[in-house]
Design a protein around this motif. Structure first.
Motif, PDB file in Angstrom:
ATOM      1  N   ASN A 227       0.829  -1.220   0.000  1.00  0.00           N
ATOM      2  CA  ASN A 227       0.000   0.000   0.000  1.00  0.00           C
ATOM      3  C   ASN A 227       0.857   1.260   0.000  1.00  0.00           C
ATOM      4  N   ALA A 228       1.960   1.208   0.735  1.00  0.00           N
ATOM      5  CA  ALA A 228       2.854   2.374   0.784  1.00  0.00           C
ATOM      6  C   ALA A 228       3.471   2.637  -0.590  1.00  0.00           C
ATOM      7  N   ILE A 229       3.774   1.564  -1.316  1.00  0.00           N
ATOM      8  CA  ILE A 229       4.328   1.722  -2.670  1.00  0.00           C
ATOM      9  C   ILE A 229       3.263   2.279  -3.620  1.00  0.00           C
ATOM     10  N   VAL A 230       2.030   1.802  -3.467  1.00  0.00           N
ATOM     11  CA  VAL A 230       0.916   2.332  -4.263  1.00  0.00           C
ATOM     12  C   VAL A 230       0.787   3.832  -4.029  1.00  0.00           C
ATOM     13  N   GLU A 231       0.824   4.217  -2.778  1.00  0.00           N
ATOM     14  CA  GLU A 231       0.668   5.625  -2.447  1.00  0.00           C
ATOM     15  C   GLU A 231       1.848   6.450  -2.972  1.00  0.00           C
ATOM     16  N   TYR A 232       3.042   5.928  -2.813  1.00  0.00           N
ATOM     17  CA  TYR A 232       4.241   6.680  -3.191  1.00  0.00           C
ATOM     18  C   TYR A 232       4.369   6.841  -4.706  1.00  0.00           C
ATOM     19  N   THR A 233       4.077   5.760  -5.445  1.00  0.00           N
ATOM     20  CA  THR A 233       4.304   5.806  -6.894  1.00  0.00           C
ATOM     21  C   THR A 233       3.075   6.304  -7.663  1.00  0.00           C
TER      22      THR A 233
ATOM     23  N   ALA B  65       8.621  -5.396   6.490  1.00  0.00           N
ATOM     24  CA  ALA B  65       8.691  -4.474   7.636  1.00  0.00           C
ATOM     25  C   ALA B  65       9.849  -3.490   7.435  1.00  0.00           C
ATOM     26  N   LEU B  66      10.975  -4.027   6.989  1.00  0.00           N
ATOM     27  CA  LEU B  66      12.135  -3.186   6.690  1.00  0.00           C
ATOM     28  C   LEU B  66      11.780  -2.181   5.582  1.00  0.00           C
ATOM     29  N   GLY B  67      11.092  -2.678   4.565  1.00  0.00           N
ATOM     30  CA  GLY B  67      10.718  -1.844   3.422  1.00  0.00           C
ATOM     31  C   GLY B  67       9.784  -0.711   3.810  1.00  0.00           C
ATOM     32  N   LEU B  68       8.858  -0.988   4.703  1.00  0.00           N
ATOM     33  CA  LEU B  68       7.921   0.060   5.141  1.00  0.00           C
ATOM     34  C   LEU B  68       8.683   1.191   5.830  1.00  0.00           C
ATOM     35  N   GLY B  69       9.637   0.812   6.689  1.00  0.00           N
ATOM     36  CA  GLY B  69      10.467   1.833   7.334  1.00  0.00           C
ATOM     37  C   GLY B  69      11.251   2.648   6.319  1.00  0.00           C
ATOM     38  N   GLN B  70      11.720   1.982   5.242  1.00  0.00           N
ATOM     39  CA  GLN B  70      12.530   2.651   4.225  1.00  0.00           C
ATOM     40  C   GLN B  70      11.710   3.602   3.349  1.00  0.00           C
ATOM     41  N   ILE B  71      10.542   3.128   2.898  1.00  0.00           N
ATOM     42  CA  ILE B  71       9.762   3.949   1.952  1.00  0.00           C
ATOM     43  C   ILE B  71       9.307   5.251   2.621  1.00  0.00           C
TER      44      ILE B  71
END
Ligand SMILES: *Cc1c(COP(=O)(O)O)cnc(C)c1O
Length: 395
Positions: free
Chosen positions: A57-63, A270-276
């Protein structure tokens, strides 16, 4: 250019007097630790867990992509992206020879064959002009609506451009050509998270696209990737075939396709969410570094590669263009001998043993770049980061 001035300059900007300065280090300064521990405490460490969908979802929002499906790495995301675009065994896929080997490999995993078309010098990505010329000279559109290679009789099942070092290629022009010839467009956006073409995120122009979160990319999950698509059916299919194609049931193991175990783990997500959450900040910092490099190289006779017109590049790996192969090799030797990591652009994929027999268009620009381009240190500079790391611990 005086190579010593360059290494001293790099040491100064990275505030590191003695260490080996690598090309691209990961940076964990946000919620990574918290999310990772939370994922461990939840006991859901594998592919079922809430961080996978949170990260998607974070990637959807970001991109701004409609859908995003997480994968174990960028290569698998690219493999599935091509399957979803309809690439089959024994077909051909047009791509650029200037790329990390994953692009050609993903084509081969399907049993398809790469066909190499040149890049432009201004983007280092697939050249729309060369693509058009290649198709005019080598392709026929048949009554079934598909485009075939006149020489081999095989279908051109996809065109796969790559946004080299985070610089968007001329993706709108490429998309138009693909539409005209009715060839699906799949973007290898592995290097271009946060890179925009006319304000639109790379990876949103084709049928599908792949991102990578390998340890050396702008943001990382250790190993990871993401399939992007704007098509709901393809997104559902992507999830299905990256998770062994299990038919939902309370206990039965029914699977309806020879699928893949490509799902990202909850720990990695989990790591990716912190990074994005910090991706925009990282890109801002990376662009400040680029400005410093620009100012430095403006005073030398070496060309620094800048983002293409109408684009915002993430400047994943900064690049310089030396005058010739000899100077390139001297620069690589001096810098690596003196603790500043530099790397040449990839050996053209069509020269590697596995791909030697593949058809190529005229590759003049690709060869020109191979002889000259060198990547220089591009890690996100977080003030005091180097000083605050002791015995592997962030203080
Ligand atoms: C990093 C990268 C990939 C994917 O690599 P993984 O290590 O599998 O995540 C694919 N294509 C290109 C051009 C890349 O740079």
């Amino acid at each position: 250019m005086n190579f010593k001035d360059f290494t001293l300059f790099v040491r100064q900007i990275f505030d590191d007097k003695e260490g080996f300065i690598i090309l691209h280090d990961p940076r964990f300064v946000g919620n990574e630790r918290k999310y990772l521990l939370d994922a461990m405490d939840s006991n859901f460490v594998s592919s079922v867990g809430e961080y996978v969908s949170k990260f998607e979802n974070a990637i959807v929002e970001y991109t701004g992509s409609k859908y995003a499906v997480a994968c174990v790495n960028g290569t698998s995301a690219l493999h599935i992206s091509m399957l979803l675009a309809g690439v089959h065994a024994d077909e051909e896929v047009i791509t650029q020879p200037v790329s990390f080997i994953a692009t050609s490999n993903a084509i081969s995993y399907i049993g398809a064959k790469p066909v190499y078309v040149d890049v432009d010098k201004g983007t280092m990505g697939l050249s729309p002009e060369k693509l058009e010329t290649f198709l005019k000279e080598n392709a026929v559109k048949r009554i079934d609506g598909n485009t075939y290679n006149a020489k081999t009789g095989k279908r051109f099942a996809a065109v796969v451009p790559m946004h080299t070092f985070g610089h968007p290629c001329l993706i709108e022009d490429i998309a138009q050509i693909c539409e005209k010839w009715n060839i699906p467009l799949v973007e290898d956006a592995a290097e271009s998270i946060g890179s925009l073409y006319k304000g639109k995120h790379t990876g949103l122009f084709g049928k599908t696209a792949a991102l990578s979160f390998n340890g050396n990319k702008v943001i990382t999950t250790g190993g990871g990737g993401m399939i992007l698509t704007q098509d709901e059916k393809l997104a559902k299919l992507a999830k299905h075939i990256t998770t062994t194609a299990k038919v939902p049931h309370r206990w039965e193991y029914n699977h309806d396709y020879t699928a893949y175990n490509y799902r990202l783990t909850n720990l990695a997500a989990a790591l990716g969410l912190g990074q994005i959450e910090n991706c925009e900040k990282f890109i801002e910092i990376k662009r400040e570094l680029t400005d410093k490099y620009k100012a430095f190289f403006a005073k030398t006779d070496v060309e620094f590669f800048t983002e293409p017109k109408d684009c915002r590049s993430n400047y994943w790996l900064n690049a310089v263009i030396m005058h010739d192969r000899k100077e390139r090799d001297e620069f690589l030797t001096y810098t690596n001998d003196n603790g500043v990591m530099t790397r040449p652009i990839w050996v053209l994929n069509n020269k590697l043993d596995m791909y030697k027999g593949c058809q190529c268009g005229d590759l003049t620009n690709a060869q020109w770049l191979e002889d000259r381009v060198v990547n220089i240190p591009s890690t996100v500079i977080i003030p005091d980061y180097y000083k605050n790391i002791k015995d592997g611990k962030y203080l």
